[in-house]
Every structure is written in C-alpha cells, then in structure tokens.
Write a protein that holds these residues in place. Sequence first.
Motif, short mmCIF file in Angstrom:
data_model
loop_
_atom_site.label_atom_id
_atom_site.label_comp_id
_atom_site.label_asym_id
_atom_site.label_seq_id
_atom_site.Cartn_x
_atom_site.Cartn_y
_atom_site.Cartn_z
N PRO A 49 0.68 -1.35 -0.09
CA PRO A 49 -0.06 -0.01 -0.03
C PRO A 49 1.03 1.14 -0.22
O PRO A 49 2.03 1.27 0.71
N MET A 50 0.25 2.32 -0.58
CA MET A 50 1.25 3.46 -0.79
C MET A 50 0.73 4.31 0.53
O MET A 50 -0.35 4.80 0.90
N HIS A 51 1.84 4.66 1.28
CA HIS A 51 1.94 5.41 2.63
C HIS A 51 3.13 6.39 2.56
O HIS A 51 2.99 7.39 3.41
N ALA A 52 4.08 6.39 1.56
CA ALA A 52 5.08 7.25 1.54
C ALA A 52 4.78 8.60 0.86
O ALA A 52 4.34 8.39 -0.03
N PHE A 53 5.17 9.54 1.46
CA PHE A 53 5.28 10.96 0.65
C PHE A 53 6.35 11.42 0.29
O PHE A 53 6.52 12.31 -0.56
N HIS A 54 7.40 10.76 0.75
CA HIS A 54 8.79 11.51 0.51
C HIS A 54 9.46 10.18 -0.10
O HIS A 54 9.37 8.99 0.20
N PRO A 55 10.53 10.75 -1.03
CA PRO A 55 11.48 9.52 -1.56
C PRO A 55 12.29 8.69 -0.92
O PRO A 55 12.03 7.22 -0.83
N ARG A 56 12.56 9.11 0.23
CA ARG A 56 13.22 8.16 1.14
C ARG A 56 12.28 7.17 1.81
O ARG A 56 12.82 6.04 2.19
N ALA A 57 11.34 7.58 2.15
CA ALA A 57 10.40 6.86 2.91
C ALA A 57 9.96 5.58 1.84
O ALA A 57 9.69 4.55 2.10
N GLU A 58 9.80 5.97 0.57
CA GLU A 58 9.47 5.10 -0.51
C GLU A 58 10.45 3.99 -0.73
O GLU A 58 10.28 3.02 -0.62
N ALA A 59 11.66 4.65 -0.53
CA ALA A 59 13.04 3.64 -0.52
C ALA A 59 12.76 2.69 0.71
O ALA A 59 13.15 1.53 0.57
N ARG A 60 12.68 3.06 1.75
CA ARG A 60 12.52 2.38 3.12
C ARG A 60 11.71 1.15 2.66
O ARG A 60 11.74 -0.03 3.11
N ALA A 61 10.28 1.36 2.36
CA ALA A 61 9.28 0.69 2.02
C ALA A 61 9.58 -0.59 1.09
O ALA A 61 9.47 -1.38 1.25
N PHE A 62 10.23 0.08 -0.03
CA PHE A 62 10.74 -0.96 -1.10
C PHE A 62 11.77 -1.81 -0.30
O PHE A 62 11.55 -3.07 -0.66
N GLU A 63 12.68 -1.27 0.30
CA GLU A 63 13.89 -1.97 0.92
C GLU A 63 13.11 -3.16 1.78
O GLU A 63 13.57 -4.34 1.71
N ALA A 64 12.42 -2.68 2.63
CA ALA A 64 11.53 -3.80 3.50
C ALA A 64 10.95 -4.77 2.76
O ALA A 64 11.01 -5.96 3.25
N TRP A 65 10.07 -4.48 1.80
CA TRP A 65 9.66 -5.28 1.03
C TRP A 65 10.49 -6.41 0.29
O TRP A 65 10.35 -7.45 0.18
N LEU A 66 11.67 -5.73 -0.31
CA LEU A 66 12.70 -6.73 -0.85
C LEU A 66 13.05 -7.99 0.16
O LEU A 66 13.21 -8.89 -0.02
N THR A 67 13.26 -7.38 1.28
CA THR A 67 13.93 -8.11 2.46
C THR A 67 12.95 -9.42 2.74
O THR A 67 13.13 -10.35 2.94
#
Length: 115
Positions: free
Chosen positions: A93-111
């Motif tokens: 789900p989309m929760h990030a408003f800033h690039p770094r937050a989106e990156a953290r969500a992506f990295e967590a998903w990859l993990t």
Amino acid sequence: MSRARLEQILAAAMRAEDPVAALREAAGDPALDEATRDALARVDPDGARMQALLVARLRFERLIAGSDEAAHRAELDPRVFAALFRAYHREVPMHAFHPRAEARAFEAWLTRRSR
C-alpha cells in the motif's frame, strides 16, 4: 460509509492490475452506500486507467529519487526492474510521501520477499 473506507478502495484500485475492474467490483459491495456504489459503477474507464498510470509513475519516480539501489537496478536491467516495481506497487500500500520513505518501504519489501 466512511471517507477512510472510500480512500482505501480508491488506493487499492490504483495499485490493481486492472483498476477499472477493481472499481467495478467495489461498486458491488453491499456495505457501501448506494450513491458511492453508483459513482464507482459509473467511473470513466479511460480516466481510471490514466490515473492509475500517473499514480504508478509518481511512485516509481519517488522510489528512484530516494534509493540509489533502486536507481542502479533500474539502470542495470530496466525490464527486470519494471517487473519488480510492478510487483512492489501491487503488493505494498502507498503510505510514503517522500522519496526516502518510499525507498525504505521498497527495501523492507525486498527483505520480506527474499526470505
């Protein structure tokens, strides 16, 4: 029906493989009030598809801006990264408003995905 529920429906539709089908399916939900069901049933298919593309594009750009790793993967093999991003976009789900937050969500998903 609460505004939050409608926002959940719309956000999920924007991440769905077929946003028009997702909205039409939601239009059949008896838990929604009649006016909301009618509005979802009448959604313009081209408009819904365009909006979903814009949402995905903005999310992709936010991810690339926030993650050197994602940017590198996209540059290294665009086709593979596009498939990876599509899976991420559909599942998270989309929760990030800033690039770094989106990156953290992506990295967590990859993990989670690699376990």
